[in-house]
Scaffold this active site. Structure first.
Site, PDB file in Angstrom:
ATOM      1  N   ALA A   6      20.339 111.050 -52.361  1.00  0.00           N
ATOM      2  CA  ALA A   6      21.427 109.900 -53.086  1.00  0.00           C
ATOM      3  C   ALA A   6      21.777 110.396 -54.203  1.00  0.00           C
ATOM      4  CB  ALA A   6      20.753 108.591 -52.824  1.00  0.00           C
ATOM      5  N   MET A   7      22.797 110.801 -54.671  1.00  0.00           N
ATOM      6  CA  MET A   7      23.486 111.358 -56.007  1.00  0.00           C
ATOM      7  C   MET A   7      24.000 110.166 -56.471  1.00  0.00           C
ATOM      8  SD  MET A   7      22.097 114.352 -55.563  1.00  0.00           S
ATOM      9  CE  MET A   7      22.795 115.382 -56.840  1.00  0.00           C
ATOM     10  N   SER A   8      23.606 109.555 -57.619  1.00  0.00           N
ATOM     11  CA  SER A   8      24.263 108.702 -58.412  1.00  0.00           C
ATOM     12  C   SER A   8      25.134 109.232 -59.276  1.00  0.00           C
ATOM     13  CB  SER A   8      23.396 107.660 -59.067  1.00  0.00           C
ATOM     14  OG  SER A   8      22.597 108.530 -59.986  1.00  0.00           O
ATOM     15  N   GLY A   9      24.858 110.511 -59.737  1.00  0.00           N
ATOM     16  CA  GLY A   9      25.554 111.189 -60.869  1.00  0.00           C
ATOM     17  C   GLY A   9      24.981 111.253 -62.123  1.00  0.00           C
ATOM     18  N   GLY A  10      23.933 110.937 -62.130  1.00  0.00           N
ATOM     19  CA  GLY A  10      22.855 110.668 -63.115  1.00  0.00           C
ATOM     20  C   GLY A  10      21.802 111.870 -63.393  1.00  0.00           C
ATOM     21  N   VAL A  11      21.186 111.937 -64.224  1.00  0.00           N
ATOM     22  CA  VAL A  11      20.272 112.963 -64.499  1.00  0.00           C
ATOM     23  C   VAL A  11      18.993 112.968 -63.428  1.00  0.00           C
ATOM     24  CG1 VAL A  11      19.114 111.772 -66.207  1.00  0.00           C
ATOM     25  CG2 VAL A  11      18.754 114.658 -66.061  1.00  0.00           C
ATOM     26  N   SER A  13      18.878 111.639 -60.300  1.00  0.00           N
ATOM     27  CA  SER A  13      19.140 111.694 -58.977  1.00  0.00           C
ATOM     28  C   SER A  13      19.364 113.345 -58.712  1.00  0.00           C
ATOM     29  CB  SER A  13      20.304 111.103 -58.413  1.00  0.00           C
ATOM     30  OG  SER A  13      21.386 111.202 -59.161  1.00  0.00           O
ATOM     31  N   LEU A  32      27.577 107.456 -53.160  1.00  0.00           N
ATOM     32  CA  LEU A  32      27.973 106.276 -52.571  1.00  0.00           C
ATOM     33  C   LEU A  32      29.067 105.676 -53.451  1.00  0.00           C
ATOM     34  CD1 LEU A  32      24.689 104.512 -51.440  1.00  0.00           C
ATOM     35  CD2 LEU A  32      25.965 106.215 -50.277  1.00  0.00           C
ATOM     36  N   CYS A 101      20.924  95.440 -53.930  1.00  0.00           N
ATOM     37  CA  CYS A 101      21.466  96.835 -53.710  1.00  0.00           C
ATOM     38  C   CYS A 101      20.474  97.552 -53.036  1.00  0.00           C
ATOM     39  CB  CYS A 101      22.197  97.466 -54.837  1.00  0.00           C
ATOM     40  SG  CYS A 101      23.045  99.071 -54.506  1.00  0.00           S
ATOM     41  N   CYS A 199      26.381  97.075 -62.521  1.00  0.00           N
ATOM     42  CA  CYS A 199      27.230  97.989 -62.214  1.00  0.00           C
ATOM     43  C   CYS A 199      28.813  97.683 -61.878  1.00  0.00           C
ATOM     44  CB  CYS A 199      27.004  98.870 -60.992  1.00  0.00           C
ATOM     45  SG  CYS A 199      27.235  97.993 -59.505  1.00  0.00           S
TER      46      CYS A 199
END
Length: 374
Positions: A6-11, A13, A32, A101, A199
């Site tokens: 699951a890739m949040s776009g943060g470091v 993940s 997501l 969530c 968020c």
């Protein structure tokens, strides 16, 4: 194993995915999409799930050499997280959208879809650990470092879900080491700031956002004896323990600050009083779940010792708990050995024994010897 990262776009993940690849797993990255109208850019550390975050996740997967997909969970997110958040506040409760969530999106909808597609596990950048015993049972435990521990927001996970979860960062001593590792791997998100706040309310103005979602009308602010001491613009925008925003024209008789003690949405009334009246001794909880095998006392109704945590970054306090009723809706009863302040219905109470997360419940009532809410 076949692992969905699951890739949040943060470091976090990104490094978690990198470690899964390095461990020899067949890894696929997925971001997501939780909003039909995502913002283009983040504002510093506020918000998440923007187009920028999606691009950062894609770049990380490109660097790692793994496939990347975007899954649209926006309708599910709106129904299970955003609409639930609004409904809880409208009912005078204080929900935790991150818990919801994790429960409904990341470790229910996402995990169910991953398993259906043949994945063995979902890997995330959460800081927590899973211990598997010889008999195959699993327990959720705190991360190696207290300052980054995220086991509280994972307290909603069940043992069945833990069997398909991976938390590659759980044993990492510090966030600085994760950032350093990201830089060494050439990941562009190495110095990206962490996201904070809710968020879907990136400007942090929860009261203003709720005012656009809930019909609010002015009403009285009363003291613990029922005497009106002020007026509010909408009871649903307040939460127990709140001090700022009461705008009381006259000071308390003792000259001390006053805090929100209770929200009465049906009467459109806010009750305010001294800080001492916020000391909570007894909590009852509903929607009880166990993050691993339940303790033996849960079946017998006997008391068992715990440490209770009611916020993600709060210190746990010693308590004892027992389960009342074994029907479809058992209730958790917790007696606190040390009082907690500002406990609000709707918050999540997570039970620990040492580093182990026993489970959680949604707070239904919070009682004090000093003040009894209606």
């Amino acid at each position: 194993m076949k692992v969905l990262a699951a890739m949040s776009g943060g470091v976090d993940s990104a490094v978690a995915a990198a470690r899964a690849v390095e461990a020899g797993h067949e890894v696929v990255g997925v971001h997501l999409a939780l909003s039909r109208m995502p913002g283009t850019l983040r504002t510093g550390s506020r918000g998440c799930c923007t187009i920028e975050d999606s691009s950062d996740a894609w770049r990380a997967c490109e660097k790692l050499g793994i496939p990347f997909y975007v899954w649209d969970f926006s309708e599910r997110f709106k129904a299970d997280v955003v609409d639930d958040f609004i409904a809880e506040y409208a009912a005078g409760r204080t929900p935790n959208p991150c818990m919801r969530c994790n429960e409904k999106i990341k470790f229910e909808a996402l995990l169910d879809k991953a398993i259906a597609l043949g994945f063995d596990a979902v890997a995330t950048g959460h800081y927590a650990t899973i211990i598997e015993h010889a008999d195959g049972s699993r327990e959720l435990h705190r991360a190696a470092t207290w300052t980054k521990d995220q086991s509280y927001v994972l307290g909603v996970l069940t043992e069945q879900q833990l069997a398909h979860c991976m938390f590659p960062l759980g044993e990492t001593p510090s966030k600085e080491l994760v950032r350093a590792e990201a830089a060494e791997r050439g990941l562009s998100v190495a110095q990206k700031p962490d996201s904070h706040d809710i968020c879907f309310i990136p400007d942090g103005d929860t009261r203003g956002w709720l005012a656009e979602q809930i019909d609010m009308t002015a009403g009285p602010i009363v003291d613990s004896d029922g005497n009106q001491i002020g007026e509010h613009e909408g009871a649903q925008a307040y939460t127990v323990g709140q001090r700022r925003g009461l705008k009381l024209g006259r000071p308390a008789p003792d000259g001390k600050p006053r805090f929100v003690l209770e929200i009465r949405p049906k009467e459109n009334t806010v009750v305010a009083g001294s800080q001492e009246l916020l000391d909570i001794d007894l909590i009852t909880g509903i929607r009880l779940s166990w993050a691993g095998p339940p303790v033996a006392e849960a079946v017998t109704g006997r008391w068992f010792g715990i440490e209770l945590q009611i916020r993600a970054h709060a210190d746990p306090v010693p308590a004892r708990a027992r389960v009342e009723g074994q029907a479809a809706e058992p209730q958790l009863v917790v007696e606190l050995m040390e009082p907690l302040k500002g406990v609000a219905p709707g918050q999540t109470a997570v039970m620990y024994q040492g580093t182990r997360v026993l489970g959680q419940a949604t707070i239904e009532t919070a009682r004090s010897h000093n003040y009894q809410p209606v």
